[in-house]
Design a protein around this motif. Structure first.
Motif, mmCIF file in Angstrom:
data_model
loop_
_atom_site.group_PDB
_atom_site.id
_atom_site.type_symbol
_atom_site.label_atom_id
_atom_site.label_comp_id
_atom_site.label_asym_id
_atom_site.label_seq_id
_atom_site.Cartn_x
_atom_site.Cartn_y
_atom_site.Cartn_z
ATOM 1 N N ILE A 71 0.834 -1.207 0.000
ATOM 2 C CA ILE A 71 0.000 0.000 0.000
ATOM 3 C C ILE A 71 0.872 1.263 0.000
ATOM 4 C CG2 ILE A 71 -0.238 0.123 2.532
ATOM 5 C CD1 ILE A 71 -3.175 0.968 2.040
ATOM 6 N N GLU A 74 2.270 10.555 -2.778
ATOM 7 C CA GLU A 74 1.488 10.902 -1.593
ATOM 8 C C GLU A 74 2.204 10.571 -0.281
ATOM 9 O OE1 GLU A 74 -1.471 12.375 -1.284
ATOM 10 O OE2 GLU A 74 -2.201 12.440 -3.346
ATOM 11 N N CYS A 103 -8.012 9.278 -9.317
ATOM 12 C CA CYS A 103 -6.578 9.364 -9.008
ATOM 13 C C CYS A 103 -5.730 9.384 -10.284
ATOM 14 C CB CYS A 103 -6.182 8.184 -8.125
ATOM 15 S SG CYS A 103 -4.439 8.162 -7.692
ATOM 16 N N LYS A 120 -5.332 14.776 -5.902
ATOM 17 C CA LYS A 120 -4.563 14.323 -4.747
ATOM 18 C C LYS A 120 -5.496 13.570 -3.792
ATOM 19 C CE LYS A 120 -0.821 15.215 -4.485
ATOM 20 N NZ LYS A 120 0.263 14.427 -5.135
ATOM 21 N N TYR A 121 -4.909 12.742 -2.930
ATOM 22 C CA TYR A 121 -5.718 11.949 -2.006
ATOM 23 C C TYR A 121 -6.661 12.831 -1.183
ATOM 24 C CZ TYR A 121 -2.814 7.727 -2.818
ATOM 25 O OH TYR A 121 -2.179 6.645 -3.367
ATOM 26 N N LYS A 122 -6.156 13.991 -0.737
ATOM 27 C CA LYS A 122 -7.000 14.841 0.114
ATOM 28 C C LYS A 122 -8.208 15.366 -0.670
ATOM 29 C CE LYS A 122 -4.143 19.041 -0.458
ATOM 30 N NZ LYS A 122 -4.884 19.635 -1.572
ATOM 31 N N MET A 124 -6.533 6.068 0.475
ATOM 32 C CA MET A 124 -5.264 5.380 0.233
ATOM 33 C C MET A 124 -5.475 3.867 0.102
ATOM 34 S SD MET A 124 -1.844 5.762 2.490
ATOM 35 C CE MET A 124 -0.525 4.564 2.479
ATOM 36 N N SER A 125 -6.249 3.287 1.016
ATOM 37 C CA SER A 125 -6.414 1.829 0.972
ATOM 38 C C SER A 125 -7.316 1.424 -0.193
ATOM 39 C CB SER A 125 -6.956 1.304 2.293
ATOM 40 O OG SER A 125 -8.213 1.859 2.558
ATOM 41 N N ILE A 178 -7.574 2.956 -3.110
ATOM 42 C CA ILE A 178 -6.795 3.040 -4.350
ATOM 43 C C ILE A 178 -5.892 1.815 -4.467
ATOM 44 C CG2 ILE A 178 -4.871 4.266 -5.462
ATOM 45 C CD1 ILE A 178 -6.211 6.878 -4.548
ATOM 46 N N PHE A 179 -5.307 1.444 -3.349
ATOM 47 C CA PHE A 179 -4.454 0.264 -3.375
ATOM 48 C C PHE A 179 -5.253 -0.979 -3.771
ATOM 49 C CE2 PHE A 179 -3.039 -3.484 -0.948
ATOM 50 C CZ PHE A 179 -1.924 -3.775 -1.713
#
Ligand SMILES: [Zn+2]
Lengths: 258, 177
Positions: free
Chosen positions: A14, A23, B133, B139-141, B155-156, B158-159
């Motif tokens: 991850i 990021e 993304c 951006k993630y935010k 984040m998780s 997208i992973f």
């Protein structure tokens, strides 16, 4: 997200995913970069993930909205006191630059993809030309005078172009309009050669793939392509391809000062 | 009716996003006509709500959020499993614990058609976040704002989306990988 990565310990997958998205915090970034220089399997994973990211981005090209949809949507944004729909396009250079920047999605040089793009591009060019032939509407700027047509585009496009002083035999400039090609702003020039309608579309070179392998003839129409350092020029018509080529070459020749 | 200055500022911010909004609307609705309707409705809602947009924050995230909410309340979304976009934890939770895999090979990613198919088969919620993304380059935010979820979830998710896409492609290419 906050853990650090010892050199001998593989980072979490991850984290690698967040790494390719840029990021990670500076300290996480440093730790992973250090690890990647020493760990081949992880470096391979990052390469694979980055490739997947790039190819996902390209998949979106499938659904670029057609130019007429963008025109309709843009006209919705225009303040209501403006009555003439064409005024929608009088926004400034900054807007075109912004559109171009957003749309200039990283373009791959993978050959087969270019071929696929080329076929799409052929279809789009033919659509544009057929729209010119079928629409009763006249172009936004109607003039046979290059000194009138060229300035009309100024400030409306994120690029500029020249028009030849002398056109090939029996070739006449009829006018011009703004359009989109592959989602990017473009100039549409209308000519006639022996009374056959010819559409010429000029667009910025960046963001538009080379179209090697594009069919020269399609559905009775020919397409000729010419490029300069900054521009791509496409000419579409049902006339003799040689004459179409002469017009494309004449336009190409006068762009040398760009 | 918003003030004139507002609407021209709105125009400046929204015009460059028309293409992105349209193509994202298509990914959500999978229908040309509906995608255009969605963007039209989004623009008109966004213009009306423009006073609530805070200068200096990300306009793209703000308007993509309006697009998403417009989609979620559309007939199509309600008729077809709107819930798949709202699940807390879309399927594929089994893939999160996979450690690094030294045997992993580079996928044959030059095959764009296979990637397109794999994206189509991906869970809609995972596909959505991947597009935000990788295509929209948020951006993630900002994705957290669009989807109204915490940044850790972004984040998780997208992973998991990437892992899911990778697995779809592995299935497609089978043992030849
Ligand atoms: Zn490692």
């Amino acid at each position: 997200m906050t853990q650090t990565t010892p050199v001998n310990d593989h980072p979490e997958p991850i984290q690698l995913s967040a790494f390719i998205d840029g990021e990670l915090s500076p300290s996480e970034l440093q730790a992973i970069q250090r690890h990647l220089t020493e760990c081949h399997p992880c470096a391979l994973q990052v390469l694979s993930a980055a490739q997947l990211k790039a190819v996902t981005a390209r998949a979106s090209q499938r659904f670029l909205p057609p130019p007429e949809v963008l025109k309709r949507l843009a006209s919705q944004l225009v303040p209501q006191e403006t009555t003439k729909p064409a005024r929608a396009w009088s926004f400034g250079h900054w807007a075109w630059s912004a559109i171009a920047a957003v749309l200039a999605i990283a373009v791959s040089s993978i050959v087969w993809w270019q071929m696929r793009q080329a076929n799409n591009l052929t279809a789009e060019l033919l659509d544009q030309h057929l729209a010119v032939l079928s629409s009763g509407a006249s172009p936004e700027i109607i003039s046979t005078d290059r000194h009138t047509v060229k300035p009309w585009f100024q400030g409306k496009l994120p690029f500029s172009f020249n028009l030849p002083e002398t056109l090939p035999p029996d070739t006449t400039l009829r006018g011009g309009d703004l359009t989109f090609l592959r989602g990017q702003p473009a100039a549409l020039l209308l000519f006639t050669i022996h009374r056959h309608e010819v559409s010429v579309i000029l667009t910025q070179r960046s963001g538009n793939p080379a179209i090697t392998g594009m069919p020269v003839n399609s559905s009775g129409f020919s397409i000729k392509e010419a490029s300069t350092r900054n521009l791509r020029i496409f000419a579409v018509s049902d006339i003799d391809p040689t004459e179409l080529g002469s017009l494309a070459a004449a336009l190409q020749a006068v762009q040398s000062t760009q | 009716m918003p003030r004139r200055t507002n609407s021209s500022e709105f125009e400046q911010l929204a015009l460059p996003l028309l293409s992105s909004l349209s193509s994202h609307a298509f990914w959500l609705s999978r229908n040309d006509t509906e995608a255009e309707d969605l963007v039209q409705e989004t623009l008109s809602k966004a213009l009306r709500a423009f006073d609530s947009f805070q200068a200096g924050t990300n306009f793209k995230a703000w308007i993509f959020r309006i697009l998403r909410n417009t989609f979620l309340t559309s007939r199509t979304a309600i008729a077809n499993a709107r819930t798949v976009f709202l699940e807390d934890d879309p399927g594929l939770s089994d893939i999160t614990d996979a450690g690094p895999n030294p045997e992993e090979h580079i996928l044959r990613l030059e095959n764009q058609a296979a990637v397109n198919d794999a994206l189509d088969r991906l869970h809609p919620q995972l596909r959505e976040i991947l597009l935000l993304c990788d295509v929209e380059e948020l951006k993630y935010k900002d994705i957290a704002i669009v989807l109204d979820v915490p940044i850790g979830t972004v984040m998780s998710r997208i992973f998991r989306a990437r892992r899911g896409l990778h697995q779809e492609l592995q299935q497609h290419f089978g043992e030849s990988l």
